[in-house]
Enzyme design. Sequence first.
Site, short mmCIF file in Angstrom:
data_model
loop_
_atom_site.label_atom_id
_atom_site.label_comp_id
_atom_site.label_asym_id
_atom_site.label_seq_id
_atom_site.Cartn_x
_atom_site.Cartn_y
_atom_site.Cartn_z
N GLU A 186 0.78 -1.23 0.00
CA GLU A 186 0.00 0.00 0.00
C GLU A 186 0.82 1.29 0.00
O GLU A 186 0.77 2.07 0.96
CB GLU A 186 -0.97 0.00 1.19
CG GLU A 186 -2.01 -1.10 1.10
CD GLU A 186 -3.09 -1.02 2.16
OE1 GLU A 186 -2.94 -0.23 3.11
OE2 GLU A 186 -4.08 -1.75 2.03
N GLU A 298 -5.65 -7.77 -0.60
CA GLU A 298 -6.43 -7.53 0.61
C GLU A 298 -7.88 -7.21 0.24
O GLU A 298 -8.14 -6.41 -0.66
CB GLU A 298 -5.88 -6.37 1.43
CG GLU A 298 -4.58 -6.64 2.15
CD GLU A 298 -4.20 -5.50 3.09
OE1 GLU A 298 -5.10 -4.72 3.49
OE2 GLU A 298 -3.00 -5.38 3.40
#
Length: 370
Positions: A186, A298
């Site tokens: 991320e 995710e």
Amino acid sequence: MIITPTSAYPSIAFMKYDRPKLTTSKRVLARGHLVAGTLATALLVAAVSHPASAQICLRGVNLAGGEFGGSEGDYGQSYIYPSVETLDWAALRQMTAIRLPFKWERLQPELNGPFDSAELTRLVEIVRQANGRGLTVILDPHNYAEYQNDRLGKGNVTAADFANFWSQLAPVFSGNPLVVYGLMNEPTDIGSAVWFEAAQAGLDAIRATGANNLVLVPGNIWSGASHWFDDQEGGSNAELFQNISDSADNFAFEFHQYMDDNFSGTNPTCPRVKDAILALEGVTGWMRQYGYKGFLGEFGGTSAPDCLAGLDEFGDYLASQRDIWIGWTAWAAGDWWGDYPLSLQPDAGVDKPQINVLKPYFQDLDRQCG
């Protein structure tokens, strides 16, 4: 999943839940250094034999814990890797993959310096144990494009530093088809062009070592599918990453996508399932246009009814697009979650409702995978 730099656990500011407590030791790990390649050679002699071809149908969960705590905390007190019992649970549920978060600065205590031998030993051992159970391990430096709270491209951390990290890690598992390299968890609060440069540098560094493992390439802004086409200075992820180059031609794009009201995975319900699926449809079309593959690193939710329904919709959609999506790992199991609402860790041997929804997608993989 958003994890604040000073916190062991995902930020759940919008949730009225208590986080599990950890005891953080004040002692600092002794820095026993050893060149990565030398240690890897010694440790991998005892590793299990691997199939000739890579796992192409990746289905499983994140096994959190290695990214917990501050970078100076002791193993077993500030952070933890998955237990044998948790690995057994994943294998018995017929998962084929786990995503394994860890911290860049724990493995490499100084930029461009050697790896910490104790931490590398732990990482190699958990990979060996997972592979021995038939689980592909997705290595996940869970750093948000930071090193010691210093954002890549904004302070002292450069694309060259990031490339150096991967130039040391890649040879450790080179040639092991049950190990996938996730470049970075991320990236966020970073210029889009800066992240593209770093991602390309990391990928080039991996290939320069001779490693041909599958590499997962995330985009900027939390790797969010919902942000792939966002306007950014220097260009959107979609504009920049259509130009990524891999000499081994063995990579996929990693996306994350949650279903709560701000797509953060920090809220107790999932009212935006349809919007999340639309985001996946958008990046699926983009990948199909350019001939790319994707991996959903995710996604997840609580046991609220709309979240459970959303998990099922995600599984069904990704299976329906199996020519593009090579797999997924839900967020998140792990031995230290306690009563964290998104936890997928079994409770006294009983599976969470979220896992019960996902179980059918761990099975009949010939039908689900391209």
